[in-house]
Design a protein around this motif. Structure first.
Motif, PDB file in Angstrom:
ATOM      1  N   SER A   3      55.588  67.292  17.777  1.00 48.27           N
ATOM      2  CA  SER A   3      54.294  67.027  17.135  1.00 48.27           C
ATOM      3  C   SER A   3      54.362  67.021  15.620  1.00 48.27           C
ATOM      4  O   SER A   3      55.380  67.343  15.022  1.00 48.27           O
ATOM      5  CB  SER A   3      53.210  68.023  17.559  1.00 48.27           C
ATOM      6  OG  SER A   3      53.236  69.179  16.746  1.00 48.27           O
ATOM      7  N   CYS A   4      53.204  66.694  15.010  1.00 48.82           N
ATOM      8  CA  CYS A   4      53.139  66.604  13.557  1.00 48.82           C
ATOM      9  C   CYS A   4      53.272  67.966  12.903  1.00 48.82           C
ATOM     10  O   CYS A   4      53.751  68.085  11.790  1.00 48.82           O
ATOM     11  CB  CYS A   4      51.852  65.915  13.105  1.00 48.82           C
ATOM     12  SG  CYS A   4      50.339  66.542  13.836  1.00 48.82           S
TER      13      CYS A   4
ATOM     14  N   ASN B 102      49.772  72.018  17.879  1.00 50.51           N
ATOM     15  CA  ASN B 102      48.665  72.653  17.155  1.00 50.51           C
ATOM     16  C   ASN B 102      47.428  72.952  17.989  1.00 50.51           C
ATOM     17  O   ASN B 102      46.493  73.571  17.504  1.00 50.51           O
ATOM     18  CB  ASN B 102      48.285  71.801  15.939  1.00 50.51           C
ATOM     19  CG  ASN B 102      48.283  70.321  16.268  1.00 50.51           C
ATOM     20  OD1 ASN B 102      47.988  69.944  17.397  1.00 50.51           O
ATOM     21  ND2 ASN B 102      48.605  69.482  15.304  1.00 50.51           N
TER      22      ASN B 102
ATOM     23  N   HIS C   4      50.789  57.357  19.179  1.00 54.33           N
ATOM     24  CA  HIS C   4      50.264  58.176  20.274  1.00 54.33           C
ATOM     25  C   HIS C   4      50.824  57.759  21.628  1.00 54.33           C
ATOM     26  O   HIS C   4      51.427  58.536  22.328  1.00 54.33           O
ATOM     27  CB  HIS C   4      48.735  58.133  20.288  1.00 54.33           C
ATOM     28  CG  HIS C   4      48.113  59.094  19.310  1.00 54.33           C
ATOM     29  ND1 HIS C   4      48.395  59.071  17.975  1.00 54.33           N
ATOM     30  CD2 HIS C   4      47.245  60.119  19.484  1.00 54.33           C
ATOM     31  CE1 HIS C   4      47.719  60.043  17.363  1.00 54.33           C
ATOM     32  NE2 HIS C   4      47.013  60.687  18.266  1.00 54.33           N
TER      33      HIS C   4
ATOM     34  N   VAL D 124      55.336  59.853  14.699  1.00 53.05           N
ATOM     35  CA  VAL D 124      54.067  60.552  14.420  1.00 53.05           C
ATOM     36  C   VAL D 124      53.579  60.315  12.981  1.00 53.05           C
ATOM     37  O   VAL D 124      54.266  60.613  12.004  1.00 53.05           O
ATOM     38  CB  VAL D 124      54.203  62.061  14.690  1.00 53.05           C
ATOM     39  CG1 VAL D 124      52.907  62.776  14.341  1.00 53.05           C
ATOM     40  CG2 VAL D 124      54.579  62.302  16.149  1.00 53.05           C
TER      41      VAL D 124
ATOM     42  N   CYS E 262      51.969  66.224  23.226  1.00 53.65           N
ATOM     43  CA  CYS E 262      51.111  67.026  22.360  1.00 53.65           C
ATOM     44  C   CYS E 262      49.661  66.831  22.749  1.00 53.65           C
ATOM     45  O   CYS E 262      48.862  67.755  22.687  1.00 53.65           O
ATOM     46  CB  CYS E 262      51.323  66.640  20.902  1.00 53.65           C
ATOM     47  SG  CYS E 262      50.146  67.390  19.788  1.00 53.65           S
ATOM     48  N   LEU E 263      49.309  65.595  23.129  1.00 59.43           N
ATOM     49  CA  LEU E 263      47.938  65.369  23.589  1.00 59.43           C
ATOM     50  C   LEU E 263      47.926  64.812  25.019  1.00 59.43           C
ATOM     51  O   LEU E 263      47.032  64.034  25.376  1.00 59.43           O
ATOM     52  CB  LEU E 263      47.147  64.456  22.622  1.00 59.43           C
ATOM     53  CG  LEU E 263      47.254  62.947  22.753  1.00 59.43           C
ATOM     54  CD1 LEU E 263      46.109  62.277  22.039  1.00 59.43           C
ATOM     55  CD2 LEU E 263      48.573  62.456  22.297  1.00 59.43           C
TER      56      LEU E 263
ATOM     57  N   CYS F  58      53.916  61.045  19.670  1.00 61.52           N
ATOM     58  CA  CYS F  58      53.071  62.225  19.916  1.00 61.52           C
ATOM     59  C   CYS F  58      53.397  62.851  21.265  1.00 61.52           C
ATOM     60  O   CYS F  58      53.183  64.040  21.468  1.00 61.52           O
ATOM     61  CB  CYS F  58      51.599  61.839  19.882  1.00 61.52           C
ATOM     62  SG  CYS F  58      51.055  61.301  18.259  1.00 61.52           S
TER      63      CYS F  58
ATOM     64  N   ARG G  26      44.862  69.901  27.153  1.00 55.23           N
ATOM     65  CA  ARG G  26      45.396  69.221  25.972  1.00 55.23           C
ATOM     66  C   ARG G  26      46.775  68.586  26.231  1.00 55.23           C
ATOM     67  O   ARG G  26      47.089  67.522  25.746  1.00 55.23           O
ATOM     68  CB  ARG G  26      45.490  70.216  24.810  1.00 55.23           C
ATOM     69  CG  ARG G  26      46.199  69.689  23.580  1.00 55.23           C
ATOM     70  CD  ARG G  26      45.395  68.615  22.874  1.00 55.23           C
ATOM     71  NE  ARG G  26      46.108  68.129  21.703  1.00 55.23           N
ATOM     72  CZ  ARG G  26      45.602  67.261  20.843  1.00 55.23           C
ATOM     73  NH1 ARG G  26      44.392  66.786  21.003  1.00 55.23           N
ATOM     74  NH2 ARG G  26      46.293  66.845  19.820  1.00 55.23           N
TER      75      ARG G  26
ATOM     76  N   ASP H  65      42.291  60.389  12.151  1.00 52.41           N
ATOM     77  CA  ASP H  65      42.940  61.401  12.965  1.00 52.41           C
ATOM     78  C   ASP H  65      42.696  62.732  12.273  1.00 52.41           C
ATOM     79  O   ASP H  65      42.853  62.839  11.056  1.00 52.41           O
ATOM     80  CB  ASP H  65      44.449  61.113  13.049  1.00 52.41           C
ATOM     81  CG  ASP H  65      45.106  62.017  14.062  1.00 52.41           C
ATOM     82  OD1 ASP H  65      45.394  61.546  15.169  1.00 52.41           O
ATOM     83  OD2 ASP H  65      45.312  63.205  13.748  1.00 52.41           O
TER      84      ASP H  65
ATOM     85  N   HIS I 171      51.545  61.603  10.831  1.00 60.24           N
ATOM     86  CA  HIS I 171      51.389  62.579   9.733  1.00 60.24           C
ATOM     87  C   HIS I 171      52.716  63.043   9.158  1.00 60.24           C
ATOM     88  O   HIS I 171      52.755  63.624   8.084  1.00 60.24           O
ATOM     89  CB  HIS I 171      50.559  63.770  10.197  1.00 60.24           C
ATOM     90  CG  HIS I 171      49.220  63.350  10.662  1.00 60.24           C
ATOM     91  ND1 HIS I 171      48.389  62.585   9.881  1.00 60.24           N
ATOM     92  CD2 HIS I 171      48.580  63.524  11.839  1.00 60.24           C
ATOM     93  CE1 HIS I 171      47.285  62.324  10.560  1.00 60.24           C
ATOM     94  NE2 HIS I 171      47.382  62.871  11.755  1.00 60.24           N
TER      95      HIS I 171
ATOM     96  N   HIS J  60      44.211  65.458  12.056  1.00 59.76           N
ATOM     97  CA  HIS J  60      45.300  66.142  11.343  1.00 59.76           C
ATOM     98  C   HIS J  60      45.716  65.450  10.044  1.00 59.76           C
ATOM     99  O   HIS J  60      46.728  65.810   9.439  1.00 59.76           O
ATOM    100  CB  HIS J  60      46.496  66.369  12.272  1.00 59.76           C
ATOM    101  CG  HIS J  60      46.163  67.364  13.341  1.00 59.76           C
ATOM    102  ND1 HIS J  60      45.930  67.005  14.646  1.00 59.76           N
ATOM    103  CD2 HIS J  60      45.947  68.693  13.281  1.00 59.76           C
ATOM    104  CE1 HIS J  60      45.593  68.086  15.344  1.00 59.76           C
ATOM    105  NE2 HIS J  60      45.600  69.116  14.542  1.00 59.76           N
TER     106      HIS J  60
HETATM  107  S1  SF4 Z   1      48.302  66.521  16.784  1.00 59.87           S
HETATM  108 FE1  SF4 Z   1      49.687  65.698  18.315  1.00 59.87          FE
HETATM  109  S2  SF4 Z   1      48.602  63.854  19.018  1.00 59.87           S
HETATM  110 FE2  SF4 Z   1      47.705  64.413  17.076  1.00 59.87          FE
HETATM  111  S3  SF4 Z   1      48.863  63.244  15.530  1.00 59.87           S
HETATM  112 FE3  SF4 Z   1      49.833  65.260  15.726  1.00 59.87          FE
HETATM  113  S4  SF4 Z   1      51.467  64.896  17.222  1.00 59.87           S
HETATM  114 FE4  SF4 Z   1      50.052  63.207  17.427  1.00 59.87          FE
END
Ligand code: SF4
Lengths: 178, 432
Positions: free
Chosen positions: B304-305, B394, B68, B107, B372-373, B369, B400, B128, B109, B130
């Motif tokens: 991102s993931c 996402n 992150h 990342v 993305c956040l 990440c 965000r 997490d 995921h 996701h």
């Molecule tokens: S949604 Fe964004 S912040 Fe969350 S794990 Fe996936 S890439 Fe990282």
């Protein structure tokens, strides 16, 4: 009779965890006491600007032990920082039409607050600053100003877990773990 | 009565012959995933509850992937990664992907399956939301909080409620302009942001089987955006090929019974679905891309993931090759493996890295990440004011990606790339 009494803070539908505790504060670790308190001071600071501040600038806690919400409160991330930030800011209960699954579970697991559900759409009836009293054993709550009483869905097995202070405390108390 | 794939995996993990929606069962955990944002708190809970000298239930069941807040000057972020490092050392954990070393991945995921930690039929929990991504390989996977994760670290078990299953059958062939992101955004738009609360979302049908593993991950990743507990796709030959390249550990593939009962079933024909966006500020705010051409954009973001895999960048490159972006376009490969792919993969003799540079994109960021956040102030791609952003990520909640004033439109990499060229929301069909 166990009750929670105080002023409410009213929010609407789909309040996500980024609004409850914005991502830039996720560097704080909830199990470190000073950082737990800091999380409280940022609670709900991600709400759009038309909302009044939940915790006043420079304060550690808010004035509102109860949050009234619409549908899907706590959606989004699995960050336990969210119920913890609310708990650290002095929130004792949320009354929402519905919750996102992970937020509900984290609220109970940490014992930070009671996640009540209500069939009524209270976020249209109440305004921030109204005073209410929740009667946990009777599963209802009263609006002090008008005397109106609204039902809450029974918490069932969840209530003793929150009351004990979370799943670990509860599991020890009831002999599930040593 | 037969069981769904989700029910059968949970039954096996609970040591029961049969179970059904609503049952509360203790399941044995195969993998616990955590990262730099929730790992330190999870470790804090673990030591507080089990003692300073406690040992984790199974060192090779714990996978720690910091992702992150990696490329930041934030001191607490660094301290948090240090907390992970000392825990890994103390517990002798074999799977830690340490920033600043050759093992760093990015990342979590995307890294978890890449590194062979996801196998069909297994039970995976992660701190997490996701974590539901990993259902794409036929596993049960869901997100939990630090307290539950601390419990798993000590015991290897968790009490969970068996979800009802909502089945989504996507039939037909997939047009070249349509991506997994368009399919899942349409589903979320149809059932609503809480339309799958507490439920398993099972994706099946011919079109799903035609999707690559990466595209299947995009779909399962966003189950949480409809409130789902897990997303899942039954394993097939593609799954086995992917897993066997990456993991030597034996596994048992699990499939649903033919007569399983689901709560509801929706059927889609992929050929009739359209490139789309989710407008601010919820992922269920569906609109077709072509109906939103009037929306002017300030920047584009691919990462991102859910949208930073090699297949996502390949899709974007198909459009950006030989064209120029007209708005700042930020690129964040999810993992180091994806970043290597950007250098290695070529379209008509040009590497993806070269294609993006020629198109005028921003310098490619190292894997994480990133925005993305939002992240700390110095995060790559973080929004600062009222920018309108089109993004392959996402979530489009207020704030965000940084600023509360910015507006985020979620879309497929094809749609993001076409929009980056046009400077407004654009349907990719005219660009292919
Ligand atoms: S949604 Fe964004 S912040 Fe969350 S794990 Fe996936 S890439 Fe990282």
């Amino acid at each position: 009779m166990k009750t929670i009494r105080g002023k409410v803070y009213v929010v609407r539908d789909d309040i996500d965890t980024d609004q409850i505790i914005p991502a830039q504060y996720l560097n704080l670790v909830p199990t470190i006491p000073e950082e737990y308190a800091k999380l409280g001071s940022y609670a709900l600071c991600g709400l759009p600007d038309e909302y009044p501040a939940f915790v006043a600038q420079g304060q550690a806690k808010g004035l509102y032990p109860i949050i009234i919400a619409g549908r899907n409160f706590g959606c989004g991330s699995s960050r336990e920082h969210a119920p913890i930030a609310l708990g650290a800011a002095g929130v004792k209960a949320v009354i929402a039409e519905s919750y996102a699954r992970i937020f509900f579970r984290n609220a109970v697991a940490t014992g930070e607050l009671y996640p009540f559900e209500t069939p009524n759409r209270l976020c249209d009836n109440l305004k921030t600053g109204d005073e209410v009293e929740i009667d946990i054993s009777a599963s209802n709550f009263k609006v002090i100003g008008t005397g109106a009483v609204y039902p809450l869905q029974e918490l069932g097995a969840v209530a003793p877990v929150v009351e004990a202070g979370g799943i670990f405390a509860y599991a020890r108390k009831s002999g599930i773990i040593g | 009565m037969g069981m769904t794939i989700t029910e059968k995996i949970l039954a096996k993990a609970a040591g029961k012959a049969c179970l059904g929606p609503g049952d509360n069962v203790w399941v044995k955990v195969d993998i616990l995933l955590t990262h730099d944002v929730c790992g330190p708190g999870t470790i804090g809970v673990f030591h507080r509850e089990f003692g300073a000298n406690a040992r984790v239930w199974n060192p090779s069941g714990v996978v720690i992937i910091p992702d992150h807040y990696i490329f930041t000057a934030d001191q607490k972020a660094h301290r948090n990664v240090d907390t992970l490092r000392s825990f890994v050392k103390q517990q002798g954990l074999p799977y830690f992907y340490d920033p600043g070393t050759r093992t760093y991945k990015g990342v979590c995921h995307v890294a978890l399956p890449e590194e062979g930690h996801v196998r069909p039929g297994e039970v995976i929990f992660g701190t997490d939301s996701h974590t539901c991504t990993h259902g794409a390989l036929g596993a049960f996977a869901t997100g939990i909080g630090n307290t539950d994760a601390g419990f798993i670290l000590g015991t290897g078990k968790l009490l969970i409620k068996v979800p009802k299953t909502l089945r989504f059958r996507i039939e037909g062939t997939i047009p070249e302009y349509l991506m997994a992101k368009d399919i899942i955004l349409r589903i979320i738009g149809d059932i609503g942001f809480d339309g799958a609360s507490y439920c398993a979302m099972e994706f099946t049908g011919e079109a799903i089987r035609r999707l690559s593993i990466e595209e299947r991950m995009t779909i399962c990743n966003m189950a949480i955006e409809a409130g789902g507990k897990n997303g899942i796709i039954e394993p097939d030959d593609k799954t086995f090929a992917y897993v066997q390249q990456r993991s030597r550990k034996p596994f048992e593939a699990i499939y649903g019974d033919g007569n399983s009962r689901v709560e509801s079933e929706r059927v889609y024909d992929a050929a009739t679905l359209e490139p789309c966006v989710a407008e601010p500020h919820v992922p269920s705010n569906y609109a077709t891309a072509r109906s939103r051409r009037e929306v002017k954009l300030d920047r584009a973001y691919i990462g991102s993931c859910t949208g930073g895999k090699l297949t996502d960048f390949l899709a974007a490159a198909r459009i950006l090759r030989g064209r120029k972006v007209t708005i700042p376009t930020f690129l964040v490969p999810a993992t180091t493996e994806v970043a290597e792919g950007l250098i290695r993969e070529e379209i008509h003799g040009k590497s993806l890295v070269q294609i993006f540079a020629d198109a005028g994109c921003e310098d490619i960021a190292p894997p994480s990440c990133a925005a993305c956040l939002g992240g700390p102030e110095d995060t790559y791609g973080r929004t600062r004011s009222n920018e309108a952003v089109i993004s392959t990520t996402n979530r489009n909640f207020p704030g965000r990606m940084g600023s509360k004033q910015s507006r985020i439109y979620l879309a497929s990499p094809l749609t993001v790339a076409a929009s980056a060229v046009a400077g407004h929301i654009e349907d990719p069909r005219d660009y292919l």
